[in-house]
Enzyme design. Structure first.
Site, PDB file in Angstrom:
ATOM      1  N   LYS A  11       0.846  -1.210   0.000  1.00 58.81           N
ATOM      2  CA  LYS A  11       0.000   0.000   0.000  1.00 58.81           C
ATOM      3  C   LYS A  11       0.872   1.246   0.000  1.00 58.81           C
ATOM      4  O   LYS A  11       2.024   1.235   0.467  1.00 58.81           O
ATOM      5  CB  LYS A  11      -0.977   0.028   1.178  1.00 58.81           C
ATOM      6  N   GLY A 108       7.639   1.671   4.415  1.00 59.87           N
ATOM      7  CA  GLY A 108       6.467   2.539   4.272  1.00 59.87           C
ATOM      8  C   GLY A 108       5.444   1.980   3.305  1.00 59.87           C
ATOM      9  O   GLY A 108       4.566   2.693   2.830  1.00 59.87           O
ATOM     10  N   SER A 113       2.339  -5.840   7.241  1.00 57.82           N
ATOM     11  CA  SER A 113       0.882  -5.892   7.398  1.00 57.82           C
ATOM     12  C   SER A 113       0.260  -6.758   6.307  1.00 57.82           C
ATOM     13  O   SER A 113      -0.697  -7.494   6.559  1.00 57.82           O
ATOM     14  CB  SER A 113       0.290  -4.479   7.322  1.00 57.82           C
ATOM     15  N   ASP A 146      -2.204  -0.892  10.116  1.00 58.61           N
ATOM     16  CA  ASP A 146      -2.407  -1.020   8.672  1.00 58.61           C
ATOM     17  C   ASP A 146      -2.973  -2.379   8.266  1.00 58.61           C
ATOM     18  O   ASP A 146      -3.308  -2.582   7.093  1.00 58.61           O
ATOM     19  CB  ASP A 146      -1.068  -0.849   7.924  1.00 58.61           C
TER      20      ASP A 146
END
Ligand code: C5P
Length: 304
Positions: A11, A108, A113, A146
């Site tokens: 993401k 990042g 996750s 996340d």
């Protein structure tokens, strides 16, 4: 069932507005999560005992622990605890997890996750659990801010500490380039640095502007470019000043816009179309300002 495979996207945050620190130490967020086409693959295979183990492979496989501290292993344990008391005798609660890691670590991009969410989805199928999406999301939120989005994929507004989600429509494909940095940045360190930089400054309540949602609905890349924003960027740049060179290189090479992704150090650039993204990725890779550059498309779906 003997094996389940989940394909889990990375993401980026198109907007990351960071509000005040809460009583629990987390920051109140207003964010727009956007899944992109760079995937980790999580395989859950039936085990002949009740233990949970993990094997790593792929480009970034050596960067993550292969023991019980692995977030995907913790996810499998958290899910096993929530199995109903009356369970199917033929299905054991052990699992052998395999993670093919193509998402850079501590970058990042929510790679950890993604692996945790993949373990939840794959184990729920392997163990034939009939958990509602809401219950799965609760387990996900207990693992990290996340992880609920990583279960969902696509594009979503996140509030709270990032775990309260509302999917938002995107009118077409968007073309991005991820400039992967050498080395990692620790998320808690970046938030702490932001708090230091902000000391004495008023911190407004975070919101998502309507214009950003409208630009997404229209898949209007030039308008979206002017609305990308990350409050953590200042902190990431202060910890890693070289990222300013990466951002400048992307702009010079014709990106519509560039920002730090999440807590960094990956930088993400928006391109007008697929050809421009491919050219930008080659240019950035040759610029000497990042370790690698890869063109991706969003929004990407979870494949489970
Ligand atoms: O939830 P997660 O484990 O991903 O968070 C990692 C760290 O990032 C937290 O321990 C906290 O320092 C910081 N964080 C925060 N506010 C958020 C999300 C994360 O301060 N909303």
């Amino acid at each position: 069932m003997l094996q389940v495979i989940a394909r889990m996207p990375a993401k980026i945050n198109l907007l990351l507005a960071v509000g005040p620190v809460r009583a629990d130490g987390f920051h109140e967020l207003a964010t727009v999560f956007h899944a992109v086409s760079l995937y980790d693959e999580v395989t859950a295979s039936a085990a002949d005992d009740d233990g949970v183990s993990v094997t790593l492979s792929g480009r970034y496989g050596s960067g993550v622990p292969d023991d019980q501290s692995n977030l995907a292993v913790r996810a499998a344990h958290a899910l096993a605890k929530r199995r109903p008391a009356v369970r199917r005798p033929a299905v054991r609660s052990g699992v052998r997890l395999g993670i093919r890691k193509e998402i850079p670590v501590a970058a990042g991009l929510a790679g950890g996750s993604a692996d945790a969410a993949g373990a939840l989805l794959a184990c729920a199928q392997l163990w034939q659990l009939r958990l509602s999406n809401a219950r799965l999301a609760t387990v996900a939120a207990s693992l990290g801010s996340d992880v609920p989005f990583s279960l969902l994929g696509g594009t979503a507004v996140g509030t709270g500490r990032g775990e309260r989600l509302r999917p938002v429509p995107v009118g077409g494909s968007l073309h991005w380039v991820l400039a992967v940095a050498d080395g990692e940045l620790s998320t808690p360190d970046v938030y702490r640095r932001l708090d230091e930089l902000r000391a004495g400054r008023p911190v407004p309540d975070p919101t998502v502007p309507d214009e950003l949602l409208a630009a997404l609905a229209a898949a209007d890349a030039p308008t979206l470019a002017g609305l990308l924003h990350n409050d953590l960027q200042e902190a990431a740049l202060s910890l890693r000043p070289q990222l300013a060179d990466t951002l400048a290189a992307g702009r010079d090479l014709g990106a519509l816009a560039g920002i730090v992704s999440g807590s960094g150090p990956t930088c993400v650039f928006l391109a007008p179309d697929a050809d421009a993204a491919a050219a930008l990725a080659s240019g950035l890779a040759a610029s000497g300002t990042c370790a690698d550059a890869v063109a991706v498309v969003g929004p990407a779906a979870v494949g489970a």
